[in-house]
Design a protein around this motif. Sequence first.
Motif, short mmCIF file in Angstrom:
data_model
loop_
_atom_site.label_atom_id
_atom_site.label_comp_id
_atom_site.label_asym_id
_atom_site.label_seq_id
_atom_site.Cartn_x
_atom_site.Cartn_y
_atom_site.Cartn_z
N ALA A 17 -15.06 10.28 -0.12
CA ALA A 17 -14.28 10.63 -1.13
C ALA A 17 -13.35 11.81 -0.59
O ALA A 17 -11.94 12.02 -0.53
CB ALA A 17 -14.89 11.20 -2.28
N THR A 18 -13.59 12.60 0.50
CA THR A 18 -12.88 13.68 1.10
C THR A 18 -11.81 12.71 1.86
O THR A 18 -10.50 13.20 1.93
CB THR A 18 -13.35 14.49 2.07
OG1 THR A 18 -14.48 13.65 2.91
CG2 THR A 18 -14.54 15.17 1.44
N LEU A 19 -12.11 11.77 2.46
CA LEU A 19 -10.97 11.04 3.16
C LEU A 19 -10.02 10.19 2.17
O LEU A 19 -8.75 10.24 2.30
CB LEU A 19 -11.67 9.87 4.14
CG LEU A 19 -12.31 10.41 5.46
CD1 LEU A 19 -12.78 9.01 6.17
CD2 LEU A 19 -11.07 11.13 6.28
N LEU A 20 -10.73 9.68 0.95
CA LEU A 20 -9.59 9.13 0.15
C LEU A 20 -8.50 10.23 -0.18
O LEU A 20 -7.33 9.95 -0.68
CB LEU A 20 -10.34 8.69 -1.11
CG LEU A 20 -11.25 7.51 -0.88
CD1 LEU A 20 -12.20 7.22 -2.27
CD2 LEU A 20 -10.19 6.38 -0.77
N ARG A 21 -8.96 11.44 -0.68
CA ARG A 21 -7.89 12.55 -0.84
C ARG A 21 -7.17 12.99 0.16
O ARG A 21 -5.74 13.10 0.15
CB ARG A 21 -8.62 13.85 -1.35
CG ARG A 21 -9.38 13.81 -2.85
CD ARG A 21 -9.89 15.05 -3.03
NE ARG A 21 -10.77 15.48 -2.34
CZ ARG A 21 -12.28 15.22 -2.73
NH1 ARG A 21 -12.53 14.57 -3.59
NH2 ARG A 21 -13.34 15.93 -1.53
N ALA A 22 -7.52 13.08 1.59
CA ALA A 22 -6.83 13.31 2.64
C ALA A 22 -5.68 12.16 2.95
O ALA A 22 -4.50 12.56 3.30
CB ALA A 22 -7.63 13.54 3.74
N THR A 23 -6.12 10.99 2.71
CA THR A 23 -5.04 9.99 3.19
C THR A 23 -4.04 9.79 1.92
O THR A 23 -3.28 8.89 2.08
CB THR A 23 -5.81 8.67 3.43
OG1 THR A 23 -6.50 8.37 2.16
CG2 THR A 23 -6.89 8.55 4.56
N SER A 24 -3.80 10.54 1.01
CA SER A 24 -2.96 10.24 -0.03
C SER A 24 -1.58 11.04 0.54
O SER A 24 -0.60 10.65 -0.14
CB SER A 24 -3.35 11.12 -1.21
OG SER A 24 -3.31 12.59 -1.24
N TYR A 25 -1.74 11.73 1.45
CA TYR A 25 -0.51 12.24 2.22
C TYR A 25 -0.41 11.69 3.71
O TYR A 25 -1.17 12.14 4.53
CB TYR A 25 -0.37 13.82 2.27
CG TYR A 25 0.84 14.21 3.01
CD1 TYR A 25 2.17 14.44 2.31
CD2 TYR A 25 0.93 14.42 4.53
CE1 TYR A 25 3.23 14.71 3.20
CE2 TYR A 25 1.86 15.01 4.96
CZ TYR A 25 3.07 15.09 4.21
OH TYR A 25 4.35 15.55 5.02
N GLY A 26 0.15 10.73 4.13
CA GLY A 26 0.38 10.14 5.21
C GLY A 26 1.25 8.79 5.32
O GLY A 26 1.90 8.83 4.40
N HIS A 27 1.16 8.22 6.23
CA HIS A 27 1.99 6.90 6.46
C HIS A 27 1.09 5.66 7.04
O HIS A 27 -0.07 6.26 7.60
CB HIS A 27 3.16 7.08 7.31
CG HIS A 27 2.81 7.56 8.72
ND1 HIS A 27 2.89 6.84 9.74
CD2 HIS A 27 2.74 8.98 9.10
CE1 HIS A 27 2.48 7.41 10.95
NE2 HIS A 27 2.38 8.65 10.64
N PHE A 28 1.33 4.74 7.17
CA PHE A 28 0.67 3.49 7.68
C PHE A 28 1.78 2.58 8.28
O PHE A 28 2.88 2.35 8.06
CB PHE A 28 -0.29 2.99 6.68
CG PHE A 28 0.37 2.28 5.51
CD1 PHE A 28 0.52 0.91 5.54
CD2 PHE A 28 1.15 2.92 4.49
CE1 PHE A 28 1.08 0.22 4.35
CE2 PHE A 28 1.60 2.36 3.50
CZ PHE A 28 1.54 0.94 3.31
N THR A 29 1.21 1.57 9.11
CA THR A 29 1.58 0.22 9.27
C THR A 29 0.66 -0.66 9.13
O THR A 29 -0.66 -0.70 9.33
CB THR A 29 2.26 0.35 10.66
OG1 THR A 29 3.19 -0.56 10.74
CG2 THR A 29 1.30 0.25 11.67
N SER A 30 1.17 -2.08 8.75
CA SER A 30 0.36 -3.01 8.72
C SER A 30 0.80 -4.30 9.58
O SER A 30 1.84 -4.52 9.94
CB SER A 30 0.35 -3.83 7.12
OG SER A 30 0.07 -2.69 6.27
#
Length: 267
Positions: A17-30
């Motif tokens: 769950a801590t990672l779920l919260r942390a990843t709400s601010y970020g970016h990604f590529t697919s």
Amino acid sequence: MTENLELNGVPLESLPATLLRATSYGHFTSLQVRDGRVRGLAQHLERLDRSSRELFGHGLSADRVLETLRAALDRAWSADVSVRINAFSQAGTGKPVEPDLLVTVSDPVAPTTTPPRLLAFEHERPVPHLKHTGTFSLTYYARQARLASYDDALFYDRSGNVSEASIWNICFAMADRIIWPEAAVLPGITMLTLQAGLETLGVARETVPVPLGTVADYGAAYLTNSIDPALPVASITTPAGTTQYKPDPASADLIARGYAAIPLDVI
């Protein structure tokens, strides 16, 4: 569905769950990896680095990303997979920090087989030049379109110009020309790949405003992303009515040849 998760190169059994919260601010590529290769690898790496500098004040080196990505692919069950690379920070966002990398490897996604019917909404994504994780509004409007018996959402801006779709860029065809909307959009890697490929074929890039009221002037429309390089659009419904598009073999072939003109890169 088979899926592997790796945080900074270390396999994870699940996503805390801590990672779920942390990843709400970020970016990604697919990436859609086929036989260990992908189109536009250098552009993916450049975008990850540039976006990290903007969001975290610290870039992502190509060497670090490739080392992490290759390790994840080495542990994969197939050379044909889908990959998502998330950059975020567990240390917060108050100061420059080297971002963490969460790599998700999953089964390959097959291209869409049915041309979608799009419902237009006025909507402008925040900081659209970033492929950021703030995707609530994209999902919201896509869901509203499906609740209204359409397949997905198309966006237009406050000036009434077409911009992009929920998870796609869009382009239009007229005779032997491919037109990209001039608007604040995410410059998708597949869009950039297509543009480069068309240029190698001698098709000049055309990026002009596409007012919502002019979508009927074009012979065809196509959605583009890593899964669907050139997905023909069946129709676009706007407040003024619905435009139906017939199959256009000439523009479909032109786009397919443009995409194929850019070789796959070995990861």
